[in-house]
Design an enzyme around this catalytic site. Structure first.
Site, short mmCIF file in Angstrom:
data_model
loop_
_atom_site.label_atom_id
_atom_site.label_comp_id
_atom_site.label_asym_id
_atom_site.label_seq_id
_atom_site.Cartn_x
_atom_site.Cartn_y
_atom_site.Cartn_z
N ARG A 97 -15.12 68.14 66.55
CA ARG A 97 -13.80 68.42 65.98
C ARG A 97 -12.82 67.35 66.47
NH1 ARG A 97 -11.56 71.97 68.33
NH2 ARG A 97 -13.14 72.65 69.78
N TYR A 258 -18.40 67.09 59.95
CA TYR A 258 -18.92 67.77 61.15
C TYR A 258 -18.32 69.14 61.43
CZ TYR A 258 -21.65 68.02 65.34
OH TYR A 258 -22.59 68.40 66.26
N LYS A 267 -13.33 77.59 62.15
CA LYS A 267 -12.09 77.49 62.92
C LYS A 267 -10.86 77.46 62.00
CE LYS A 267 -14.39 77.93 66.47
NZ LYS A 267 -14.96 77.11 67.46
N HIS A 287 -10.82 83.56 69.41
CA HIS A 287 -11.99 82.72 69.72
C HIS A 287 -12.83 83.47 70.76
CE1 HIS A 287 -13.52 78.46 71.10
NE2 HIS A 287 -14.31 78.99 70.19
N SER A 309 -14.21 76.19 73.95
CA SER A 309 -15.40 75.61 73.34
C SER A 309 -16.35 75.06 74.41
CB SER A 309 -14.99 74.48 72.40
OG SER A 309 -14.14 74.98 71.41
N CYS A 311 -18.02 76.59 76.68
CA CYS A 311 -17.87 77.18 78.01
C CYS A 311 -18.67 78.47 78.17
CB CYS A 311 -16.40 77.43 78.32
SG CYS A 311 -15.49 75.89 78.58
N ASP A 334 -18.70 83.65 68.59
CA ASP A 334 -17.62 82.65 68.57
C ASP A 334 -16.26 83.21 68.16
OD1 ASP A 334 -17.11 79.82 69.09
OD2 ASP A 334 -16.63 79.65 66.97
N ARG A 428 -25.81 70.47 67.91
CA ARG A 428 -25.73 71.90 67.61
C ARG A 428 -26.94 72.39 66.83
NH1 ARG A 428 -20.69 74.76 69.16
NH2 ARG A 428 -19.54 73.11 70.18
P1 GTP Z 1 -18.61 76.75 71.31
O1 GTP Z 1 -19.71 77.00 70.35
O2 GTP Z 1 -18.21 75.32 71.40
O3 GTP Z 1 -17.43 77.63 71.11
O4 GTP Z 1 -19.24 77.01 72.80
P2 GTP Z 1 -19.66 78.32 73.62
O5 GTP Z 1 -18.48 78.89 74.32
O6 GTP Z 1 -20.45 79.24 72.77
O7 GTP Z 1 -20.59 77.72 74.77
P3 GTP Z 1 -22.17 77.84 74.99
O8 GTP Z 1 -22.62 79.23 75.29
O9 GTP Z 1 -22.86 77.14 73.89
O10 GTP Z 1 -22.36 77.00 76.34
C1 GTP Z 1 -21.96 75.66 76.47
C2 GTP Z 1 -22.68 75.02 77.63
O11 GTP Z 1 -22.39 75.74 78.84
C3 GTP Z 1 -24.19 75.01 77.49
O12 GTP Z 1 -24.66 73.75 77.87
C4 GTP Z 1 -24.66 76.06 78.44
O13 GTP Z 1 -25.93 75.79 78.94
C5 GTP Z 1 -23.58 76.07 79.54
N1 GTP Z 1 -23.44 77.42 80.12
C6 GTP Z 1 -23.30 78.57 79.44
N2 GTP Z 1 -23.25 79.65 80.28
C7 GTP Z 1 -23.34 79.16 81.54
C8 GTP Z 1 -23.36 79.77 82.85
O14 GTP Z 1 -23.27 80.99 83.01
N3 GTP Z 1 -23.45 78.92 83.91
C9 GTP Z 1 -23.56 77.56 83.76
N4 GTP Z 1 -23.65 76.81 84.84
N5 GTP Z 1 -23.57 76.95 82.53
C10 GTP Z 1 -23.46 77.73 81.45
C1 SPV Z 2 -16.03 75.03 68.99
O1 SPV Z 2 -15.75 73.84 69.13
O2 SPV Z 2 -15.39 75.95 69.58
C2 SPV Z 2 -17.15 75.42 68.12
C3 SPV Z 2 -17.80 74.38 67.33
O3 SPV Z 2 -17.49 76.59 68.06
S1 SPV Z 2 -16.96 73.94 65.89
O4 SPV Z 2 -17.51 74.68 64.77
O5 SPV Z 2 -17.15 72.50 65.69
O6 SPV Z 2 -15.56 74.28 66.03
MN MN Z 3 -16.19 77.91 69.42
#
Ligand code: GTP
Ligand code: SPV
Ligand code: MN
Length: 645
Positions: A97, A258, A267, A287, A309, A311, A334, A428
């Site tokens: 993004r 993307y 979003k 979110h 994002s 996290c 999400d 992704r």
């Molecule tokens: P968006 O799709 O961008 O909104 O992201 P999200 O909030 O769904 O994050 P996601 O669960 O995909 O995690 C992002 C990264 O953080 C990944 O590389 C995970 O492996 C890492 N991660 C997630 N949970 C944990 C955790 O509890 N501990 C640690 N150390 N890393 C984590």
């Molecule tokens: C984020 O960035 O929080 C996502 C991926 O979930 S996107 O669809 O690119 O916004």
């Molecule tokens: Mn997101």
């Protein structure tokens, strides 16, 4: 279809602004669309000048036809080692993004962003620099910017019309959208991420005033091509612009293919436009993941959690609990749309239909459920591809033969241990939620699920304990407003530095953040059961070793277990200046070695003093008088308590 003949010539469609246009249709029945949709499509046919209009019907034949074409062109690579999976590589300039090219267009700047102290005293709205809480654009500038991009931008291409629903079609909390696009990859992804079906036409027809969100997307690469296309991924990365028109319930996205830039249901609609709808209609568009946890007693509770994002939302939403007796089921990973029902219960639906998850870091240990989910019917973007037709990304090193030869996301031959990365950090997987093994049976229930707890969190390497609970709703809203996290690869910011990301919504507010907080505070009404609010931090580092103090992932259930006890009114917390902390030992850490409880929960006075001051300046500078007094008051109370540390 490019090669197909025009099947219907619809002459002289009258435009809402006056004038008539001729619409060449290559698939579907234009005159059967709701009248407002006809006008919408005709308006953009006139402007974008496609060679034909293709009305998507959501069928499997259509999917096959589009996938075949993308394989033919080289954009999609079929993964021979997986079932119905594809990989693709984007133009390396189009990988995330782009927040600094994402705008909200309103009459006045103050409708979109708060007027913090930093932005006071300017004569004209257009002179005010952009702040951190969204980017405003005036109508006239937006018109100019669009006029330099849109006319003829679909020339030589087919305009696809995608009817989609956010939330189950026709549900009381659902909303309809129509996306126009000239990018086939977007159609396939929208089919996964949203509900694409002609039933949406009926939903629009039956709604008062034929309500739908207008989503206009073009990659900005008319034929004959003006620029060299990289990786079969046409775009106009230099001129990306994503403009939202909340009043008109419209999104116009130019130049990027993307994720959040192009899958406009996500979003753009479900957060930015929907937050405005939610303000107007008395609900919340956030979110947040939505998960169900069934505890040892067999009692089920639902949580919504807001992390910025990349996290940890996807990971938490479908975690595999590390302690026996617990079950986690996912409703969404999400976005949550939440409203209080007539009994005063907060209920949440997941408006999406699929997961667009971060690939790196996902593996059979950290997130086996996501791995299992993404073995079939999945589109992978910017991951590595193994010679046996499977996928690879950073974090999978221990799970494949170390000698496997891999093609990286940039198309180079590569092996584990070599320099560089196989996958882009924001690569992704895009997969239907329905095939997730732990999808909740009620995930599509139109009334949603009852929420008992709201969780905020971010990546905080220092100072911030594993978990704490707010004293009340107001305090919780302040905690959300003060949310910070290290930047990640999900957007164009440099990863690493801790930045403010209030409510995990900083890039997604559809209107003035101060007013958004007013709206949150206004949820506190007699007769409502307000969920408890928690803050978590899975990412605190041991200051000596630089390693995470908490194992995270499936072990996060231990923290949720504690939250459940709190919701049930158990005496497992002690008061601290920042909120309720777990009593020592009240989080089950059995079977974990090396949990340094004291460090995980320590509250360094100096850190917190500084943090409160920094947050105060942030509120004053960025939000100023738009900040609800209640939030300033809560911060002041926190400051007083922190002084006693
Ligand atoms: P968006 O799709 O961008 O909104 O992201 P999200 O909030 O769904 O994050 P996601 O669960 O995909 O995690 C992002 C990264 O953080 C990944 O590389 C995970 O492996 C890492 N991660 C997630 N949970 C944990 C955790 O509890 N501990 C640690 N150390 N890393 C984590
Ligand atoms: C984020 O960035 O929080 C996502 C991926 O979930 S996107 O669809 O690119 O916004
Ligand atoms: Mn997101």
């Amino acid at each position: 279809m490019d090669s197909k003949d025009i099947i219907e010539e619809v002459d002289d469609v009258t435009l809402p602004e006056g004038g008539v246009v001729h619409v060449p249709v290559v698939k579907g029945f234009f005159l059967e669309l709701p009248l407002k949709v006809q006008e919408f499509v005709a308006t953009y046919v006139d402007l974008l000048q496609p060679k034909g209009v293709y009305i998507c019907d959501g069928s499997e034949e259509e999917e096959q036809e589009i996938a075949d074409k993308l394989v033919d062109r080289g954009l999609l690579i079929p993964l021979k080692g997986m079932e119905k999976c594809f990989a693709c590589r984007t133009d390396p300039k189009d990988v995330a993004r782009v927040e600094n090219k994402t705008f909200i267009v309103t009459e006045k700047r103050s409708e979109t962003v708060p007027t913090g102290k930093k932005y006071e005293g300017y004569k004209d709205d257009t002179e005010i620099p952009h702040g951190m809480l969204g980017r405003w654009m005036s109508r006239s500038v937006a018109e100019e910017e669009m006029a330099s991009r849109l006319p003829g931008s679909m020339r030589g291409r087919v305009m696809y019309i995608i009817p989609f629903s956010m939330g189950p079609v026709g549900g009381p909390a659902s909303k309809s959208g129509v996306q126009i696009t000239d990018f086939n990859y977007v159609i396939l992804s929208m089919r996964i991420m949203t509900r694409v079906t002609p039933e949406v036409w009926d939903a629009i027809e039956e709604s008062p005033d034929q309500e739908f969100v207008q989503c206009i997307h073009t990659i900005g690469a008319p034929r004959p091509l003006q620029r060299k296309v990289i990786n079969h991924w046409p775009d106009d990365a230099e001129h990306i612009m994503i403009a939202h028109f909340p009043l008109q319930r419209r999104v116009i996205s130019y130049g990027s293919g993307y994720g959040g830039n192009s899958l406009l249901g996500k979003k753009c609609f479900a957060l930015r436009i929907a937050s405005c709808m939610a303000r107007d209609e008395g609900w919340l568009a956030e979110h947040m993941l939505i998960m169900s946890v069934t505890d040892r007693k067999g009692v089920e509770k639902f949580f919504a959690a807001a992390f910025p994002s990349a996290c940890g939302k996807t990971n938490m939403a479908m975690m595999t609990p590390s302690i026996p007796g617990f079950k986690v089921q996912v409703i969404g990973d999400d976005i949550a749309w939440m409203r209080f029902d007539s009994n005063g219960q907060l209920r949440a639906i997941n408006p999406e239909n699929g997961f667009f998850g971060v690939a790196p870091g996902t593996n059979w240990k950290t997130n086996p459920v996501a791995m299992q989910t993404a073995q079939k019917n999945t589109i992978f973007t910017n991951v590595g591809i193994t010679d046996d037709g499977k996928v690879f990304w950073e974090g999978m090193e221990k799970e494949i033969d170390p000698n496997t030869s891999i093609t990286t996301w940039t198309g180079e031959k590569w092996k584990i241990g070599m320099e560089g990365k196989a996958a882009h950090p924001n690569s992704r997987f895009c997969v239907p939620a329905s095939q997730c093994p732990v999808i909740h049976p009620l995930w599509e229930h139109p009334d949603g699920v009852p929420i008992s707890g709201i969780i905020f969190g971010g990546r905080r390497p220092r100072g911030v304990p594993l978990v704490f609970e707010s004293f009340d709703w107001k305090h919780g809203v302040m905690i959300g407003a003060a949310l910070k996290s290290e930047a990640t690869a999900a957007a164009e910011h440099k990863a690493g530095g801790v930045m403010h990301d209030p409510m995990a919504m900083r890039p997604f507010f559809g209107y003035n953040f101060g007013k958004y907080l007013d709206h949150w505070l206004s949820m506190d009404q007699p007769g409502r059961q307000l969920p408890k609010i928690f803050h978590v931090n899975w990412f605190r580092l041991d200051q000596k070793t630089g390693k995470f103090l908490w194992p995270g992932f499936g072990d996060n259930i231990r923290v949720v277990d504690w939250m459940i006890k709190r919701i049930d009114g158990e005496d497992v917390a002690v008061e601290s200046p920042v909120g309720w902390l777990p009593k020592k030992g009240s989080i089950d850490t059995s079977g974990l070695d090396d949990v340094n409880w004291d460090e995980l929960f320590s509250l360094p006075k100096e850190y917190w003093m500084e943090d409160v001051e920094e947050t105060k300046s942030f509120f004053e500078d960025e939000v100023g008088k738009d900040m609800p007094q209640a939030v300033y008051d809560e911060l002041e109370k926190l400051k007083k308590r922190v002084q006693t540390l």
